[in-house]
Write an enzyme that holds these catalytic residues in place. Structure first.
Site, PDB file in Angstrom:
ATOM      1  N   HIS A 127       0.720  -1.179   0.028  1.00  0.00           N
ATOM      2  CA  HIS A 127       0.036   0.163   0.022  1.00  0.00           C
ATOM      3  C   HIS A 127       0.875   1.294   0.100  1.00  0.00           C
ATOM      4  O   HIS A 127       2.129   1.227   0.419  1.00  0.00           O
ATOM      5  CB  HIS A 127      -0.902   0.108   1.233  1.00  0.00           C
ATOM      6  CG  HIS A 127      -2.139  -1.034   0.991  1.00  0.00           C
ATOM      7  ND1 HIS A 127      -2.064  -2.013   1.421  1.00  0.00           N
ATOM      8  CD2 HIS A 127      -3.231  -0.582   0.743  1.00  0.00           C
ATOM      9  CE1 HIS A 127      -3.218  -2.680   1.377  1.00  0.00           C
ATOM     10  NE2 HIS A 127      -3.976  -1.901   0.917  1.00  0.00           N
ATOM     11  N   LYS A 131      -0.439   5.162   4.342  1.00  0.00           N
ATOM     12  CA  LYS A 131      -1.261   4.316   5.284  1.00  0.00           C
ATOM     13  C   LYS A 131      -0.964   3.884   6.565  1.00  0.00           C
ATOM     14  O   LYS A 131       0.359   3.901   6.937  1.00  0.00           O
ATOM     15  CB  LYS A 131      -1.614   2.871   4.279  1.00  0.00           C
ATOM     16  CG  LYS A 131      -2.476   1.765   5.161  1.00  0.00           C
ATOM     17  CD  LYS A 131      -2.769   0.577   4.066  1.00  0.00           C
ATOM     18  CE  LYS A 131      -3.581  -0.490   4.842  1.00  0.00           C
ATOM     19  NZ  LYS A 131      -5.172   0.344   5.304  1.00  0.00           N
TER      20      LYS A 131
HETATM   21  N1  LIG Z   1     -12.948  -1.100   3.320  1.00  0.00           N
HETATM   22  C1  LIG Z   1     -12.179  -0.524   2.166  1.00  0.00           C
HETATM   23  O1  LIG Z   1     -12.467  -0.988   1.076  1.00  0.00           O
HETATM   24  C2  LIG Z   1     -11.066   0.322   2.396  1.00  0.00           C
HETATM   25  C3  LIG Z   1     -10.705   0.933   3.657  1.00  0.00           C
HETATM   26  N2  LIG Z   1      -9.969   1.878   3.860  1.00  0.00           N
HETATM   27  C4  LIG Z   1      -9.731   2.556   5.112  1.00  0.00           C
HETATM   28  O2  LIG Z   1     -10.404   3.679   5.661  1.00  0.00           O
HETATM   29  C5  LIG Z   1      -9.614   4.378   6.260  1.00  0.00           C
HETATM   30  C6  LIG Z   1      -9.419   5.775   5.768  1.00  0.00           C
HETATM   31  O3  LIG Z   1      -8.648   5.784   4.707  1.00  0.00           O
HETATM   32  P1  LIG Z   1      -7.862   7.014   3.712  1.00  0.00           P
HETATM   33  O4  LIG Z   1      -9.055   7.809   3.438  1.00  0.00           O
HETATM   34  O5  LIG Z   1      -6.876   6.537   3.112  1.00  0.00           O
HETATM   35  O6  LIG Z   1      -7.365   7.718   5.185  1.00  0.00           O
HETATM   36  P2  LIG Z   1      -6.917   9.128   5.393  1.00  0.00           P
HETATM   37  O7  LIG Z   1      -6.093   9.416   6.577  1.00  0.00           O
HETATM   38  O8  LIG Z   1      -6.749  10.015   4.168  1.00  0.00           O
HETATM   39  O9  LIG Z   1      -8.333   9.622   6.019  1.00  0.00           O
HETATM   40  C7  LIG Z   1      -8.984   9.604   7.162  1.00  0.00           C
HETATM   41  C8  LIG Z   1      -9.816  10.821   7.600  1.00  0.00           C
HETATM   42  O10 LIG Z   1     -10.140  10.658   8.902  1.00  0.00           O
HETATM   43  C9  LIG Z   1      -9.935  11.697   9.781  1.00  0.00           C
HETATM   44  N3  LIG Z   1      -9.704  11.210  11.303  1.00  0.00           N
HETATM   45  C10 LIG Z   1      -8.786  10.727  11.750  1.00  0.00           C
HETATM   46  N4  LIG Z   1      -9.448  10.305  13.245  1.00  0.00           N
HETATM   47  C11 LIG Z   1     -10.578  10.812  13.235  1.00  0.00           C
HETATM   48  C12 LIG Z   1     -11.727  11.032  14.439  1.00  0.00           C
HETATM   49  N5  LIG Z   1     -11.445  10.706  15.616  1.00  0.00           N
HETATM   50  N6  LIG Z   1     -12.774  11.397  13.916  1.00  0.00           N
HETATM   51  C13 LIG Z   1     -13.131  11.987  12.805  1.00  0.00           C
HETATM   52  N7  LIG Z   1     -12.157  11.953  11.669  1.00  0.00           N
HETATM   53  C14 LIG Z   1     -11.078  11.289  12.070  1.00  0.00           C
HETATM   54  C15 LIG Z   1      -8.663  11.944   9.453  1.00  0.00           C
HETATM   55  O11 LIG Z   1      -7.772  13.403   9.806  1.00  0.00           O
HETATM   56  P3  LIG Z   1      -6.340  13.310  10.094  1.00  0.00           P
HETATM   57  O12 LIG Z   1      -5.753  13.272   8.822  1.00  0.00           O
HETATM   58  O13 LIG Z   1      -6.256  14.825  10.554  1.00  0.00           O
HETATM   59  O14 LIG Z   1      -5.905  12.301  11.141  1.00  0.00           O
HETATM   60  C16 LIG Z   1      -8.548  12.100   8.017  1.00  0.00           C
HETATM   61  O15 LIG Z   1      -9.216  13.248   7.452  1.00  0.00           O
HETATM   62  C17 LIG Z   1      -8.583   3.603   6.871  1.00  0.00           C
HETATM   63  O16 LIG Z   1      -8.785   2.968   7.913  1.00  0.00           O
HETATM   64  C18 LIG Z   1      -8.262   2.745   5.590  1.00  0.00           C
HETATM   65  O17 LIG Z   1      -7.532   1.413   5.982  1.00  0.00           O
HETATM   66  C19 LIG Z   1      -9.274   2.613   2.724  1.00  0.00           C
HETATM   67  C20 LIG Z   1      -9.670   2.341   1.556  1.00  0.00           C
HETATM   68  C21 LIG Z   1     -10.597   1.146   1.238  1.00  0.00           C
HETATM   69  O1  LIG Z   2      -5.803   2.278   3.559  1.00  0.00           O
HETATM   70  C1  LIG Z   2      -5.955   1.886   2.261  1.00  0.00           C
HETATM   71  O2  LIG Z   2      -5.782   2.392   1.522  1.00  0.00           O
HETATM   72  C2  LIG Z   2      -6.755   0.563   2.126  1.00  0.00           C
HETATM   73  N1  LIG Z   2      -7.214   0.053   3.057  1.00  0.00           N
HETATM   74  C3  LIG Z   2      -8.037  -1.399   3.319  1.00  0.00           C
HETATM   75  C4  LIG Z   2      -7.030  -2.164   4.015  1.00  0.00           C
HETATM   76  O3  LIG Z   2      -6.557  -2.003   4.820  1.00  0.00           O
HETATM   77  O4  LIG Z   2      -7.148  -3.747   3.570  1.00  0.00           O
HETATM   78  C5  LIG Z   2      -8.532  -1.782   1.735  1.00  0.00           C
HETATM   79  C6  LIG Z   2      -7.546  -1.308   0.558  1.00  0.00           C
HETATM   80  O5  LIG Z   2      -6.606  -2.281   0.480  1.00  0.00           O
HETATM   81  C7  LIG Z   2      -6.939   0.156   0.865  1.00  0.00           C
END
Ligand SMILES: NC(=O)C1=CN([C@@H]2O[C@H](COP(=O)(O)OP(=O)(O)OC[C@H]3O[C@@H](n4cnc5c(N)ncnc54)[C@H](OP(=O)(O)O)[C@@H]3O)[C@@H](O)[C@H]2O)C=CC1
Ligand SMILES: O=C(O)C1=N[C@H](C(=O)O)C[C@H](O)C1
EC number: 1.17.1.8
Length: 216
Positions: A127, A131
Site C-alpha cells: 500500500h 497508510k
Molecule cells: N474497506 C475498504 O475498502 C477501504 C478501507 N480503507 C480504510 O479507510 C480508512 C481511511 O483511509 P484513507 O481515506 O486513506 O485515510 P485518510 O487518513 O486519508 O483519511 C482519514 C480521515 O479521517 C480523519 N480522522 C482521523 N481520526 C478521526 C476521528 N477521530 N474523527 C473523525 N475523523 C478522523 C483523518 O483526519 P487526520 O488526517 O487529521 O488524522 C482523515 O481526514 C482507513 O482505515 C483505511 O484503511 C481505505 C480504502 C478502502
Molecule cells: O488504507 C487503504 O488505502 C486501504 N485499506 C484497506 C485495507 O486495509 O485493507 C483496503 C484497501 O486495500 C486500501
C-alpha cells in the site's frame, strides 16, 4: 438519499463525497477530526476514517437511526461488539475491502484453500506510504478466510492504492492469487453499492460479500 461522511477530508472521504453527489445523493453530515457539519438527518452514514472515530459514528447513527457503511480498518474486538449492538437497531455493512475483486477472491479461497493445506502459504500486501495501519484489513480478512497460521508481509511504498497476493508453494511449485486495485474509486463505488443496499434494510449486520451474493 441523504448521507453523512465520517473522515470526509481524507483520501476515501473526499472520493465518497464526490461520487455520491454525482449520483444525486445529498451530503447532510460531514465529520472529520475536530470538525462537525450537521445539517439534517442522514439516511446512511459512511465511515472511512479511523477506529478512534467509531464512538462519534455510533453516536450519530443512534441519534438519527441512520444505517451505517463502514470501511475503516484496524478495528478491535470491542469495536466489532459495538457495531453488532448497533446492528440490532439499524442496518450495518462492515468490510475491510469494498472492491468486487477481493470479495470474489475471498469466495475462491473459502472454497479451495483447503486443497493447499499441506503447502506453505504467505500473504504480501502493498500500500501507499501514507497508510496508517499494518497489516492491511484485507490481509487479515484473507488470512481469516484461509483459516491457518501464516505470515503477512506489509510493504508501504509511494501511492499504491492496494495490492494483495497470496502464495501457496510446495517443493516444486508455486501458485499465486493476486488482486490489484487500480484506483481508490473501486472502494468508493463499493461503498455506494452498500449504501443503496442498506437503504432497503431496517436492521442487521452485513458484509460486502453478503451484498455481492447475487453477483459472485
Ligand atoms: N474497506 C475498504 O475498502 C477501504 C478501507 N480503507 C480504510 O479507510 C480508512 C481511511 O483511509 P484513507 O481515506 O486513506 O485515510 P485518510 O487518513 O486519508 O483519511 C482519514 C480521515 O479521517 C480523519 N480522522 C482521523 N481520526 C478521526 C476521528 N477521530 N474523527 C473523525 N475523523 C478522523 C483523518 O483526519 P487526520 O488526517 O487529521 O488524522 C482523515 O481526514 C482507513 O482505515 C483505511 O484503511 C481505505 C480504502 C478502502
Ligand atoms: O488504507 C487503504 O488505502 C486501504 N485499506 C484497506 C485495507 O486495509 O485493507 C483496503 C484497501 O486495500 C486500501
Amino acid at each position: 438519499m441523504n448521507f453523512g461522511v465520517i473522515g470526509y477530508k481524507g483520501r476515501m472521504g473526499k472520493l465518497i463525497l464526490e461520487l455520491f453527489q454525482e449520483h444525486n445523493h445529498t451530503p447532510v453530515l460531514l465529520v472529520d477530526k475536530n470538525e462537525i457539519i450537521e445539517k439534517e438527518k442522514p439516511d446512511v452514514i459512511i465511515d472511512f476514517s479511523n477506529k478512534d472515530a467509531l464512538e462519534t459514528t455510533i453516536y450519530f447513527c443512534k441519534k438519527y437511526s441512520s444505517n451505517l457503511v463502514i470501511g475503516t480498518t484496524a478495528l478491535k474486538e470491542e469495536h466489532f461488539k459495538l457495531l453488532k449492538e448497533l446492528s440490532e437497531n439499524v442496518a450495518v455493512v462492515q468490510s475491510y475491502n469494498f472492491s468486487i475483486g477481493i470479495n470474489i477472491l475471498l469466495d475462491i479461497l473459502e472454497k479451495y484453500s483447503k486443497i493447499f493445506e499441506k503447502w506453505d502459504c504467505e500473504i504480501v500486501e502493498t500500500h501507499h506510504s501514507k497508510k496508517k495501519d499494518k497489516p492491511s484489513g484485507t490481509a487479515i480478512l484473507l488470512k481469516n478466510t484461509i483459516n491457518r497460521n501464516l505470515e503477512i508481509h506489509s510493504l508501504r511504498l509511494g501511492g499504491i492504492p492496494g495490492d494483495h497476493a497470496i502464495f501457496f508453494s510446495n517443493e516444486g511449485e508455486l501458485i499465486q492469487f493476486s488482486h490489484r486495485a487500480l484506483s481508490r474509486k473501486v472502494f468508493a463505488l463499493g461503498a455506494l453499492k452498500a449504501a443503496e443496499f442498506v437503504m432497503k434494510k431496517t436492521r442487521g449486520f452485513f458484509t460486502f460479500k453478503d451484498i455481492l451474493k447475487e453477483e459472485i
